[in-house]
Design a protein around this motif. Sequence first.
Motif, PDB file in Angstrom:
ATOM      1  N   UNK A 187       0.644  -1.314   0.507  1.00 10.74           N
ATOM      2  CA  UNK A 187      -0.028  -0.383  -0.300  1.00 10.74           C
ATOM      3  C   UNK A 187       0.663   1.186  -0.456  1.00 10.74           C
ATOM      4  N   UNK A 188       0.485   2.738  -0.635  1.00  7.70           N
ATOM      5  CA  UNK A 188       1.066   3.474  -0.882  1.00  7.70           C
ATOM      6  C   UNK A 188       2.845   3.289  -1.344  1.00  7.70           C
ATOM      7  N   UNK A 189       3.225   2.648  -1.874  1.00  8.02           N
ATOM      8  CA  UNK A 189       4.549   2.322  -2.325  1.00  8.02           C
ATOM      9  C   UNK A 189       4.969   3.608  -2.535  1.00  8.02           C
ATOM     10  N   UNK A 190       4.753   4.220  -3.894  1.00  9.68           N
ATOM     11  CA  UNK A 190       5.102   5.503  -4.038  1.00  9.68           C
ATOM     12  C   UNK A 190       4.992   6.384  -3.286  1.00  9.68           C
ATOM     13  N   UNK A 191       4.602   6.650  -2.002  1.00 15.05           N
ATOM     14  CA  UNK A 191       5.047   7.247  -1.005  1.00 15.05           C
ATOM     15  C   UNK A 191       5.979   7.034  -0.716  1.00 15.05           C
ATOM     16  N   UNK A 192       6.738   6.350  -0.072  1.00 15.57           N
ATOM     17  CA  UNK A 192       8.116   6.106   0.330  1.00 15.57           C
ATOM     18  C   UNK A 192       9.052   6.510  -0.415  1.00 15.57           C
ATOM     19  N   UNK A 193       9.136   6.192  -2.143  1.00 14.28           N
ATOM     20  CA  UNK A 193      10.037   6.705  -3.025  1.00 14.28           C
ATOM     21  C   UNK A 193       9.815   7.827  -2.789  1.00 14.28           C
ATOM     22  N   UNK A 194       8.570   8.841  -2.891  1.00 15.60           N
ATOM     23  CA  UNK A 194       8.376  10.216  -2.839  1.00 15.60           C
ATOM     24  C   UNK A 194       8.947  11.069  -1.993  1.00 15.60           C
TER      25      UNK A 194
ATOM     26  N   UNK B 221      12.576   8.313  -0.379  1.00 14.00           N
ATOM     27  CA  UNK B 221      14.213   8.213  -1.618  1.00 14.00           C
ATOM     28  C   UNK B 221      13.509   6.619  -1.604  1.00 14.00           C
ATOM     29  N   UNK B 222      14.350   6.228  -2.393  1.00  9.71           N
ATOM     30  CA  UNK B 222      14.239   5.445  -3.290  1.00  9.71           C
ATOM     31  C   UNK B 222      15.390   3.874  -2.338  1.00  9.71           C
ATOM     32  N   UNK B 223      16.366   4.369  -1.893  1.00  3.28           N
ATOM     33  CA  UNK B 223      16.520   3.966  -0.666  1.00  3.28           C
ATOM     34  C   UNK B 223      15.708   3.133   0.254  1.00  3.28           C
ATOM     35  N   UNK B 224      14.475   4.159   1.365  1.00  2.00           N
ATOM     36  CA  UNK B 224      13.594   4.149   1.596  1.00  2.00           C
ATOM     37  C   UNK B 224      12.527   2.974   0.893  1.00  2.00           C
ATOM     38  N   UNK B 225      12.210   3.047  -0.264  1.00  3.11           N
ATOM     39  CA  UNK B 225      11.346   1.898  -1.109  1.00  3.11           C
ATOM     40  C   UNK B 225      12.530   0.812  -0.779  1.00  3.11           C
ATOM     41  N   UNK B 226      13.583   0.960  -1.616  1.00  2.00           N
ATOM     42  CA  UNK B 226      14.186  -0.335  -1.600  1.00  2.00           C
ATOM     43  C   UNK B 226      13.947  -1.187  -0.044  1.00  2.00           C
ATOM     44  N   UNK B 227      14.180  -0.287   0.759  1.00  2.00           N
ATOM     45  CA  UNK B 227      14.090  -1.537   2.310  1.00  2.00           C
ATOM     46  C   UNK B 227      12.879  -1.599   2.179  1.00  2.00           C
ATOM     47  N   UNK B 228      11.729  -1.263   1.658  1.00  2.00           N
ATOM     48  CA  UNK B 228      10.475  -1.200   2.079  1.00  2.00           C
ATOM     49  C   UNK B 228      10.006  -2.676   1.285  1.00  2.00           C
ATOM     50  N   UNK B 229      10.978  -3.118   0.572  1.00  2.00           N
ATOM     51  CA  UNK B 229      10.384  -4.006  -0.239  1.00  2.00           C
ATOM     52  C   UNK B 229      11.426  -5.258   0.007  1.00  2.00           C
TER      53      UNK B 229
END
Length: 415
Positions: free
Chosen positions: A288-295, A298-306
Amino acid sequence: MGDLLITTPAARQVIDTFFYDLPYVIALPVAFLLLAILLVYASRASEARRLYVALLQYLVVFMLWTTADSNIVHEAFLTDEFWRHASMAMLYLVPVSGNYVGYAALEPERRRGVLAVIAGNIACFFLATVSEAFGFDGYARLLPILYGTLPFLEGYVFWQLWRSARLGNRNSWSMLFPFVLVTVLGVVDGVNEAAHFTAMPTHVMPFGVFSFFIVVMQFLQDRLVREHSLEDATVHLAYQAAIAQERAEVDVLTGCRNRLSFEMTLREEITAVRQSGRPLAFLMFDIDHFKNYNDTYGHEAGDEVLRRFAGTVRQMLDKRKPFFRWGGEEFIVLCSGADLDEAAVLGNTIRRRVGESVVVCGQHVTVSIGASTWHGSFDTAEKLFQRADAALYEAKGDGRNCLRVEPPAKTAQGG
């Protein structure tokens, strides 16, 4: 009475024949055994094939000589004159074939001198044979030359083998003792032929065949080492291939199996359920709301979520439930042997665990899930996927962080 029997001419002839043939009776089975071993391995030899062939030729010549020189053979077959010529011809060919073994064991740059030795052996054989054919008793007359040159010619071959062995040639090393022993025994035969040290002109050179066990054992040992090396290389290549295959099917970021692996696995699973009739369920996850983590972070946070989401889910699955990253923030679990209700229970368990334990940048990560099940022989992979995707779309429309199953069952599974 016993002494009288031994001194009779018939008894003495039997005893003389026995002692004359004793070296041949002992050596011939050994040569045959060595020949049989070499024939088994020579057919599959890729390395040192020339040396295998040379040894086979030597053993054949050796066996022909010992057979032709045997008194028993003389008395049993054809005429004594025929066997005398045959044994003498083979005796001249023994050093030819023996030196060819040394030639085959050496490196190419050391073979020229040995080739000259072999040429000398052949010239001696040819001259003796021609002289014999013209009635000059060439075989007997040239025996002093044959035996007299033996220490020098074989000594030269031995010297080349010794130099080669010191540089690490294992074939040359294994040939050293046979060359010394056969040469020494040949010289003894030559001296006895000239000086008549023994009452009977028998030969001791046949005993030299025992020394070739060293060469054959060396062959067998080298072959075993090569076979073990090939086995190790095969295992290593298979291991590397398995690693390469695994890497090709694994998503580097999350450690999940990738989309290519999913497509292959789904085909295999569908084939299996069509044959067995067991159930198959399909869970599709969307963070859910994955794009918000990147925006926002940053993308490092998004990678950490994954990464953390994937690690949490993998801990909850067994081998019968392969886990895939479909793409982006979407993941899939195939539930082999599970029906729709069992898959829904598993999906909700995962959903709750993720919501409780996966926290990135102070935010609890949640997921929406769509579930579908295999409908039987008329169903297809595309329809199975589409029903799960539609259920996932419904879960996201119902506020996310919940699970929905395929139509017509639309009972909420969240909460």
